[in-house]
Design a protein around this motif. Sequence first.
Motif, PDB file in Angstrom:
ATOM      1  N   LEU B  92       0.853  -1.189   0.000  1.00 32.37           N
ATOM      2  CA  LEU B  92       0.000   0.000   0.000  1.00 32.37           C
ATOM      3  C   LEU B  92       0.890   1.239   0.000  1.00 32.37           C
ATOM      4  O   LEU B  92       2.079   1.164   0.282  1.00 32.37           O
ATOM      5  CB  LEU B  92      -0.879  -0.006   1.253  1.00 32.37           C
ATOM      6  N   PHE B  93       0.289   2.376  -0.295  1.00 31.89           N
ATOM      7  CA  PHE B  93       1.005   3.647  -0.144  1.00 31.89           C
ATOM      8  C   PHE B  93       0.813   4.057   1.305  1.00 31.89           C
ATOM      9  O   PHE B  93      -0.133   4.760   1.654  1.00 31.89           O
ATOM     10  CB  PHE B  93       0.470   4.666  -1.129  1.00 31.89           C
ATOM     11  N   THR B  94       1.719   3.568   2.155  1.00 32.51           N
ATOM     12  CA  THR B  94       1.452   3.590   3.590  1.00 32.51           C
ATOM     13  C   THR B  94       1.371   4.986   4.182  1.00 32.51           C
ATOM     14  O   THR B  94       0.709   5.191   5.183  1.00 32.51           O
ATOM     15  CB  THR B  94       2.545   2.817   4.347  1.00 32.51           C
ATOM     16  N   ASP B  95       2.047   5.960   3.586  1.00 29.03           N
ATOM     17  CA  ASP B  95       2.020   7.286   4.202  1.00 29.03           C
ATOM     18  C   ASP B  95       0.874   8.143   3.656  1.00 29.03           C
ATOM     19  O   ASP B  95       0.806   9.331   3.950  1.00 29.03           O
ATOM     20  CB  ASP B  95       3.371   7.996   4.056  1.00 29.03           C
ATOM     21  N   LEU B  96      -0.009   7.543   2.883  1.00 28.88           N
ATOM     22  CA  LEU B  96      -1.178   8.282   2.393  1.00 28.88           C
ATOM     23  C   LEU B  96      -2.432   7.730   3.067  1.00 28.88           C
ATOM     24  O   LEU B  96      -2.415   6.635   3.624  1.00 28.88           O
ATOM     25  CB  LEU B  96      -1.293   8.143   0.877  1.00 28.88           C
ATOM     26  N   SER B  97      -3.512   8.492   2.958  1.00 29.22           N
ATOM     27  CA  SER B  97      -4.736   8.055   3.606  1.00 29.22           C
ATOM     28  C   SER B  97      -5.337   6.875   2.847  1.00 29.22           C
ATOM     29  O   SER B  97      -5.011   6.619   1.686  1.00 29.22           O
ATOM     30  CB  SER B  97      -5.736   9.201   3.682  1.00 29.22           C
ATOM     31  N   LEU B  99      -8.303   6.624   1.771  1.00 25.20           N
ATOM     32  CA  LEU B  99      -9.051   7.125   0.624  1.00 25.20           C
ATOM     33  C   LEU B  99      -8.106   7.454  -0.546  1.00 25.20           C
ATOM     34  O   LEU B  99      -8.405   7.125  -1.696  1.00 25.20           O
ATOM     35  CB  LEU B  99      -9.832   8.380   1.044  1.00 25.20           C
ATOM     36  N   ASP B 100      -6.969   8.079  -0.227  1.00 25.12           N
ATOM     37  CA  ASP B 100      -6.007   8.419  -1.288  1.00 25.12           C
ATOM     38  C   ASP B 100      -5.504   7.176  -2.002  1.00 25.12           C
ATOM     39  O   ASP B 100      -5.290   7.189  -3.214  1.00 25.12           O
ATOM     40  CB  ASP B 100      -4.817   9.185  -0.709  1.00 25.12           C
ATOM     41  N   ALA B 153      -4.103   7.099   7.953  1.00 23.00           N
ATOM     42  CA  ALA B 153      -3.006   6.667   7.089  1.00 23.00           C
ATOM     43  C   ALA B 153      -3.101   5.158   6.912  1.00 23.00           C
ATOM     44  O   ALA B 153      -3.453   4.441   7.845  1.00 23.00           O
ATOM     45  CB  ALA B 153      -1.669   7.045   7.711  1.00 23.00           C
TER      46      ALA B 153
END
Lengths: 305, 264, 383
Positions: B92-97, B99-100, B153
């Motif tokens: 995952l894009f771990t530092d994004l929410s 929803l993002d 996040a």
Amino acid sequence: MAAELMQQGLNWLTLGCIYALIAVGFSLLFGVLKVIHFSHGDVSLVAPFVALAALQGWSASASGMSAIGLLVACAIAVVATGILGVVLDWLVIRRFRDAPAMMALVATVALGIALRESVGHIFPNGHNPQPFPRLIDANFNVTEGFNLPAFNVLVIGSSIAVVVLLFLLLQHTPLGVRIRAVSQDREAARLMAISPSSVFRATFFITSAIGGLGGLFYASYAGVTRFDFGIQAGLIGFSAAVVGGLGSMPGAIIGSLLIAGLDTIVQATLPDGASYRLVFAFLLVILVLVFRPAGLFGSVAVEKV
Amino acid sequence: MSGHAVLRGEGLTIRFGGLVAMDGVDFVLQAGEILGVIGPNGAGKSTLFNLITGLYQPTAGKVFLNDRPLNGLPAHRIVQMGISRTFQSSRLFTDLSVLDNVIIGMHCRTQSGVFDAMLRPSKARGELRQAAAKAGELLRSVSAGLYDQRGRAASELAQADRRRLEIARALAAEPKVLLLDEPSSGMDDRDTDALIADVRAIIARRPELSIMIIEHDMRLVAELPHRVMVIEYGRKIAEGSFADIRNMPRVQEAYLGRKATAHA
Amino acid sequence: MRPTFSDITIVIALELIGAILLRFFLLADDWRIVGGILLLFCAGFAVMQFRSDWESRIGDAFNRGTRLAVGLAILLVLLFPLALNGNTYALHLLIVSQLYAVLAIALNFQLGSANIPNFATGASYGIGAYVSALLAIHFNVNFWLALPAAAVAATAFGFLLGVPSMRTRESYLALVTIAFGVVIHQLLNNFDWTGGPNGLVGIPAPSLFGHSFASPIVIGGIKLPSQANFYYLSAVLVGIAIISAQRLHGSRIGLAWNALRADELAARCQGINVIWYKVLAFAVDAFLAAFAGTIYAFYISFISPDNFTFLVSVTIMTMVIVGGMDNIFGVIVGAFLLTMLPEKLRAFSDYRILFFGIVVILFLMIRPEGLFPQRLRRYGGSE
């Protein structure tokens, strides 16, 4: 003409050896750390300053400068540089071992700057160029018009010796096996009761000491040393390692010879060539990387999914 | 199952240096079908996914999506054409929410470029707001619990929710084919049951969606796929219904011998 | 949502305090005052570190009162030169800080948003400066035309710089950008037509509607020194940079950059053309840097290669790291702080570069997210 060519060939080999001593460190450190140690050039170029300081201490006690004094000063410098590498690893670099590569990269760039400036501030009048003696001043007169300075023989000979020793160390000693184990798989090595930290320490000592020797030759070749030589030496050494392929010893050596060759040709043929030396070295780097992203002898890592 | 082949692989082969990681694998995925891919560790299951999604280029062989060859297309084009995937170790894009993460999954279904963003911000922003609303709906449909955490996040999610988010992100690209790489790894039995229910709910809403699923958990393999193919040493050694293949001696030898007999 | 009364109070109070502190900081001669203000600043941070509820309260206030905050900020920027007692050195510091803020915002697109190393921002800055200066000196091109021309040239350079990023990553890419930066510096140093090490002199001051930027601003009996022209000009540029950064950050492009920062391979599997977005980040960086370079050239009216060295690039990088990656406000604070601090602590100016090096190392070790960490995006009323 032949003598001229031989002279240039000798220059090329000498320069290539000096670069290789620094480039090998970049390559080995990258292999073990998996992160580039950008300040390796700056660490290496601390050696001439240590040697100068030791020499000044020596000539204060004994009278005049002797060959033995110079030798002792250089030995001190090489060992001190090795220790400096270990200390920097302990102080800074080990904290970035598991951080994203970008952070380690920026941190070591900053470390190089800090080191360079510290040398400039600590050494008396350190921001100005300091004359550095030729390590040997003798000449062998081989043929008419072609002189073989003992200095070049010393550089080439000791570089070959160092590289052979390093190779033997890596291939045939317990320490070498540990270093190679950690550079292949840090976790597996840890499971085999190899402490990565001690391997890192050893690697830092070895590479920094070799780099220190390269730094001494670098300064001696130039006849002066400057606090900001580190960046140039570092960029050239790093470029050579990258051209050859980071992590590959033969690659680092061949990369050094390539860059030194380019350097020699440019300086011999272009008017004002010396001021373009980095330009051409870097154009080579850019070209190599565009066509072979992992350098000439590096392998492109297939990312595990 | 409507019966036409959506995704087809022919003689897929890839070599890494001397190692043949995949050797002449053929497969067909029908519209609306769930195809299970099983095999021992290192058999080349993930390699198959990497070949389909364009992360690796096959040394030989071809992949077709609705009879259009995918060979040579970069990974991002293949997503655009309708193949989405999840990863074995969730990426995952771990530092994004949360929803993002889903909105990024919609990347190839949105348009705005640099000039829109700079000079026509209302258009770009409107599009993103719409995407956000749609992403919210998608999250809600995958899991209400995930929807409630959409502002957090992604790194703060529990393991099971990470899987769900990864599936939601893959669905955001409106795929025709969904590739799930060991969705149950690291889950306990209860989470796996929930996962099976989630996948059922997803296909109930999308009858045309075809799924390939790599799995080790035989409970899941028994429940979800219509068909199963078995891979060993980069080759397909069996294919058929789970009931059929579990009895094949060769399959038991290669794989089931150790694990599924214990389960069954 | 409408701001509440306490929101309004918080916004106005914080902006006024910030402006007043900045003024005293700029005009302070005594290092003790400088140190005191710094201590205040640090104390503020310590409070935020321990009271995250205050921090989020302030964040909410600014979110709800965005219009008020922006309006007041613009007003403060407009009036600020009046409060400097005609101190031209303070104005000069502000101009340089603002130009560095633009450069830091530019680099932030790469380093902050997309996590791409770029040690050549200084070179893009230099290309902008040299292109516009050469156009002005040799072809009498005026400032307002030279500005876009320089931007185009530097953007082309940015694309060129981005090409290796298609195939190389991390350490390799870092070396390529360093290489580009050094090559540009050495070429500027060696070419005759760039004036060699002496650089270019006599870049004419721009003028707008007949008002030369070399002359003081006089409005209704109030006279501001000529530097004020460039102060306002660079303030406008900072405004443009902020708007572009926000628009890109709040768009699909910003999200794509963030995605490739977090996991490049996963980003590719979401349909993101990673190569294009990397090259784009280089181009945007170069574009903005060229604007800053042009203003610098016309402001100082003299440029030399030494204004655009590798160290300049590292300085800009320091500002981004210290301020906070991917936080526009943080990056601006970083730029102001690191431009003014060494100037204000003159006694230690010899140690400036050493200071930069150590600051970067310490920040990366202790607070890698910077003074102002990035924040999660919010979408209208989603929380």
